[in-house]
Design a protein around this motif. Sequence first.
Motif, PDB file in Angstrom:
ATOM      1  N   TYR A 132      44.917  59.047 -23.326  1.00  0.00           N
ATOM      2  CA  TYR A 132      45.416  60.284 -23.924  1.00  0.00           C
ATOM      3  C   TYR A 132      46.180  60.067 -25.228  1.00  0.00           C
ATOM      4  O   TYR A 132      46.455  61.027 -25.946  1.00  0.00           O
ATOM      5  CB  TYR A 132      46.337  61.018 -22.942  1.00  0.00           C
ATOM      6  CG  TYR A 132      45.658  61.409 -21.653  1.00  0.00           C
ATOM      7  CD1 TYR A 132      44.593  62.306 -21.647  1.00  0.00           C
ATOM      8  CD2 TYR A 132      46.084  60.878 -20.434  1.00  0.00           C
ATOM      9  CE1 TYR A 132      43.965  62.655 -20.459  1.00  0.00           C
ATOM     10  CE2 TYR A 132      45.465  61.226 -19.250  1.00  0.00           C
ATOM     11  CZ  TYR A 132      44.403  62.113 -19.263  1.00  0.00           C
ATOM     12  OH  TYR A 132      43.785  62.453 -18.089  1.00  0.00           O
ATOM     13  N   PHE A 133      46.526  58.811 -25.534  1.00  0.00           N
ATOM     14  CA  PHE A 133      47.401  58.556 -26.672  1.00  0.00           C
ATOM     15  C   PHE A 133      46.628  58.021 -27.874  1.00  0.00           C
ATOM     16  O   PHE A 133      45.887  57.046 -27.769  1.00  0.00           O
ATOM     17  CB  PHE A 133      48.519  57.580 -26.271  1.00  0.00           C
ATOM     18  CG  PHE A 133      49.454  58.142 -25.248  1.00  0.00           C
ATOM     19  CD1 PHE A 133      50.475  59.005 -25.637  1.00  0.00           C
ATOM     20  CD2 PHE A 133      49.303  57.854 -23.900  1.00  0.00           C
ATOM     21  CE1 PHE A 133      51.333  59.555 -24.703  1.00  0.00           C
ATOM     22  CE2 PHE A 133      50.155  58.397 -22.952  1.00  0.00           C
ATOM     23  CZ  PHE A 133      51.171  59.256 -23.355  1.00  0.00           C
ATOM     24  N   ASP A 134      46.839  58.668 -29.011  1.00  0.00           N
ATOM     25  CA  ASP A 134      46.250  58.203 -30.264  1.00  0.00           C
ATOM     26  C   ASP A 134      46.984  56.987 -30.799  1.00  0.00           C
ATOM     27  O   ASP A 134      46.388  56.136 -31.454  1.00  0.00           O
ATOM     28  CB  ASP A 134      46.292  59.327 -31.316  1.00  0.00           C
ATOM     29  CG  ASP A 134      45.538  60.572 -30.873  1.00  0.00           C
ATOM     30  OD1 ASP A 134      44.333  60.467 -30.627  1.00  0.00           O
ATOM     31  OD2 ASP A 134      46.180  61.636 -30.758  1.00  0.00           O
ATOM     32  N   VAL A 135      48.275  56.913 -30.520  1.00  0.00           N
ATOM     33  CA  VAL A 135      49.134  55.842 -31.031  1.00  0.00           C
ATOM     34  C   VAL A 135      50.159  55.478 -29.956  1.00  0.00           C
ATOM     35  O   VAL A 135      50.688  56.364 -29.275  1.00  0.00           O
ATOM     36  CB  VAL A 135      49.876  56.304 -32.313  1.00  0.00           C
ATOM     37  CG1 VAL A 135      51.019  55.371 -32.661  1.00  0.00           C
ATOM     38  CG2 VAL A 135      48.909  56.407 -33.490  1.00  0.00           C
ATOM     39  N   ILE A 136      50.420  54.179 -29.809  1.00  0.00           N
ATOM     40  CA  ILE A 136      51.463  53.708 -28.891  1.00  0.00           C
ATOM     41  C   ILE A 136      52.370  52.750 -29.645  1.00  0.00           C
ATOM     42  O   ILE A 136      51.902  51.767 -30.229  1.00  0.00           O
ATOM     43  CB  ILE A 136      50.853  53.005 -27.661  1.00  0.00           C
ATOM     44  CG1 ILE A 136      50.069  54.017 -26.814  1.00  0.00           C
ATOM     45  CG2 ILE A 136      51.945  52.330 -26.828  1.00  0.00           C
ATOM     46  CD1 ILE A 136      49.293  53.398 -25.667  1.00  0.00           C
ATOM     47  N   VAL A 137      53.653  53.057 -29.674  1.00  0.00           N
ATOM     48  CA  VAL A 137      54.645  52.223 -30.355  1.00  0.00           C
ATOM     49  C   VAL A 137      55.709  51.809 -29.340  1.00  0.00           C
ATOM     50  O   VAL A 137      56.279  52.656 -28.650  1.00  0.00           O
ATOM     51  CB  VAL A 137      55.294  52.980 -31.530  1.00  0.00           C
ATOM     52  CG1 VAL A 137      56.483  52.200 -32.089  1.00  0.00           C
ATOM     53  CG2 VAL A 137      54.269  53.220 -32.635  1.00  0.00           C
ATOM     54  N   GLY A 138      55.949  50.498 -29.249  1.00  0.00           N
ATOM     55  CA  GLY A 138      56.941  49.984 -28.317  1.00  0.00           C
ATOM     56  C   GLY A 138      57.965  49.093 -29.002  1.00  0.00           C
ATOM     57  O   GLY A 138      58.057  49.049 -30.235  1.00  0.00           O
ATOM     58  N   LYS A 139      58.698  48.381 -28.196  1.00  0.00           N
ATOM     59  CA  LYS A 139      59.807  47.541 -28.679  1.00  0.00           C
ATOM     60  C   LYS A 139      59.362  46.545 -29.746  1.00  0.00           C
ATOM     61  O   LYS A 139      60.082  46.299 -30.718  1.00  0.00           O
ATOM     62  CB  LYS A 139      60.408  46.794 -27.484  1.00  0.00           C
ATOM     63  CG  LYS A 139      61.551  45.871 -27.828  1.00  0.00           C
ATOM     64  CD  LYS A 139      62.039  45.140 -26.578  1.00  0.00           C
ATOM     65  CE  LYS A 139      63.147  44.149 -26.909  1.00  0.00           C
ATOM     66  NZ  LYS A 139      63.578  43.403 -25.702  1.00  0.00           N
ATOM     67  N   GLU A 140      58.161  45.969 -29.581  1.00  0.00           N
ATOM     68  CA  GLU A 140      57.697  44.928 -30.500  1.00  0.00           C
ATOM     69  C   GLU A 140      57.276  45.480 -31.860  1.00  0.00           C
ATOM     70  O   GLU A 140      57.055  44.710 -32.799  1.00  0.00           O
ATOM     71  CB  GLU A 140      56.514  44.174 -29.868  1.00  0.00           C
ATOM     72  CG  GLU A 140      56.775  43.624 -28.479  1.00  0.00           C
ATOM     73  CD  GLU A 140      57.913  42.625 -28.446  1.00  0.00           C
ATOM     74  OE1 GLU A 140      57.997  41.811 -29.383  1.00  0.00           O
ATOM     75  OE2 GLU A 140      58.721  42.666 -27.496  1.00  0.00           O
ATOM     76  N   ASP A 141      57.152  46.785 -31.971  1.00  0.00           N
ATOM     77  CA  ASP A 141      56.622  47.395 -33.199  1.00  0.00           C
ATOM     78  C   ASP A 141      57.704  47.866 -34.161  1.00  0.00           C
ATOM     79  O   ASP A 141      57.390  48.367 -35.241  1.00  0.00           O
ATOM     80  CB  ASP A 141      55.724  48.588 -32.838  1.00  0.00           C
ATOM     81  CG  ASP A 141      54.578  48.177 -31.933  1.00  0.00           C
ATOM     82  OD1 ASP A 141      53.821  47.278 -32.339  1.00  0.00           O
ATOM     83  OD2 ASP A 141      54.450  48.739 -30.823  1.00  0.00           O
ATOM     84  N   VAL A 142      58.973  47.746 -33.760  1.00  0.00           N
ATOM     85  CA  VAL A 142      60.071  48.233 -34.606  1.00  0.00           C
ATOM     86  C   VAL A 142      61.179  47.189 -34.677  1.00  0.00           C
ATOM     87  O   VAL A 142      61.287  46.322 -33.808  1.00  0.00           O
ATOM     88  CB  VAL A 142      60.639  49.573 -34.089  1.00  0.00           C
ATOM     89  CG1 VAL A 142      59.570  50.668 -34.109  1.00  0.00           C
ATOM     90  CG2 VAL A 142      61.206  49.424 -32.678  1.00  0.00           C
ATOM     91  N   ASP A 143      62.004  47.298 -35.703  1.00  0.00           N
ATOM     92  CA  ASP A 143      63.157  46.396 -35.839  1.00  0.00           C
ATOM     93  C   ASP A 143      64.376  46.934 -35.102  1.00  0.00           C
ATOM     94  O   ASP A 143      65.184  46.167 -34.579  1.00  0.00           O
ATOM     95  CB  ASP A 143      63.500  46.204 -37.321  1.00  0.00           C
ATOM     96  CG  ASP A 143      62.409  45.464 -38.080  1.00  0.00           C
ATOM     97  OD1 ASP A 143      61.808  44.538 -37.497  1.00  0.00           O
ATOM     98  OD2 ASP A 143      62.142  45.823 -39.240  1.00  0.00           O
ATOM     99  N   LYS A 144      64.507  48.265 -35.077  1.00  0.00           N
ATOM    100  CA  LYS A 144      65.676  48.893 -34.456  1.00  0.00           C
ATOM    101  C   LYS A 144      65.222  49.916 -33.426  1.00  0.00           C
ATOM    102  O   LYS A 144      64.505  50.865 -33.746  1.00  0.00           O
ATOM    103  CB  LYS A 144      66.545  49.570 -35.516  1.00  0.00           C
ATOM    104  CG  LYS A 144      67.183  48.589 -36.499  1.00  0.00           C
ATOM    105  CD  LYS A 144      68.047  49.312 -37.510  1.00  0.00           C
ATOM    106  CE  LYS A 144      68.733  48.335 -38.449  1.00  0.00           C
ATOM    107  NZ  LYS A 144      69.575  49.034 -39.460  1.00  0.00           N
ATOM    108  N   GLY A 145      65.654  49.711 -32.182  1.00  0.00           N
ATOM    109  CA  GLY A 145      65.307  50.650 -31.120  1.00  0.00           C
ATOM    110  C   GLY A 145      66.187  51.890 -31.157  1.00  0.00           C
ATOM    111  O   GLY A 145      67.087  52.020 -31.983  1.00  0.00           O
TER     112      GLY A 145
END
Length: 241
Positions: A132-145
């Motif tokens: 169902y998701f076009d995009v998934i962004v998690g902890k590894e994809d950003v510098d600041k949570g």
Amino acid sequence: MATQLPYALIFDMDGVLIDNTPYQAKAFQLLFRDLGLTTNARRLLVHLNGMPATNILKTVFRNPVPEKQLKEYSSQREFLYRVLYWDKRKEMPGLSHFLQAARKAGFKIGLGTSSPPETISYIIDHLNLRQYFDVIVGKEDVDKGKPHAETFTVVAQKLGVPPEQCVVFEDAILGEQAAYKAGMRCIAVSSGVKPEQFQAPLHIIRDFSGLTPEQVRELLEQNPATPKPSKQLARRDYMKL
């Protein structure tokens, strides 16, 4: 004639796609007991849920703890959580039906969570939700949570939808603040926080039963302004993490 930009729905995972906050709290409580800490995990998560586990753990020690040690504690908590939640994994009532209807209605759909890839897979692949998701962004994809805006900002960028066209589904006070920092509106899911504890969501739901994409579109069109992040919450020490 200009083509109307699509709306995007951005979902947090824990407490939104699944009702797992009690199991998260129990895992923290077992870890605290093992470490000889008396912190009340459920009370702690009301205020800090949504942050990466290592940042939550930073708040419970009187003296600084090395990052390596915090990561070890976080891994221990994750193991406890998976054991506790293993046979309990199920989606929020009405979720799949709502996601199917939203895709059919033309919404873009993204997931923005503070969890690492293996934890995301533990939930969404087990429940067959990745489709169902076009995009998934998690902890590894950003510098600041969270409570920083980056998680939701990156989701919107990957979806190709401007922030003002995005609505975030969040169960956490800090997640709601992250949405406003990103210039987005929010629908609150009151799975672990009392409705009155949220700042200014468009709408508050307990789960997705009865919610329709048409209702969400109406809410977005009737409430075009994005609330400013709460100054009171911004003054809290944990917002500096």
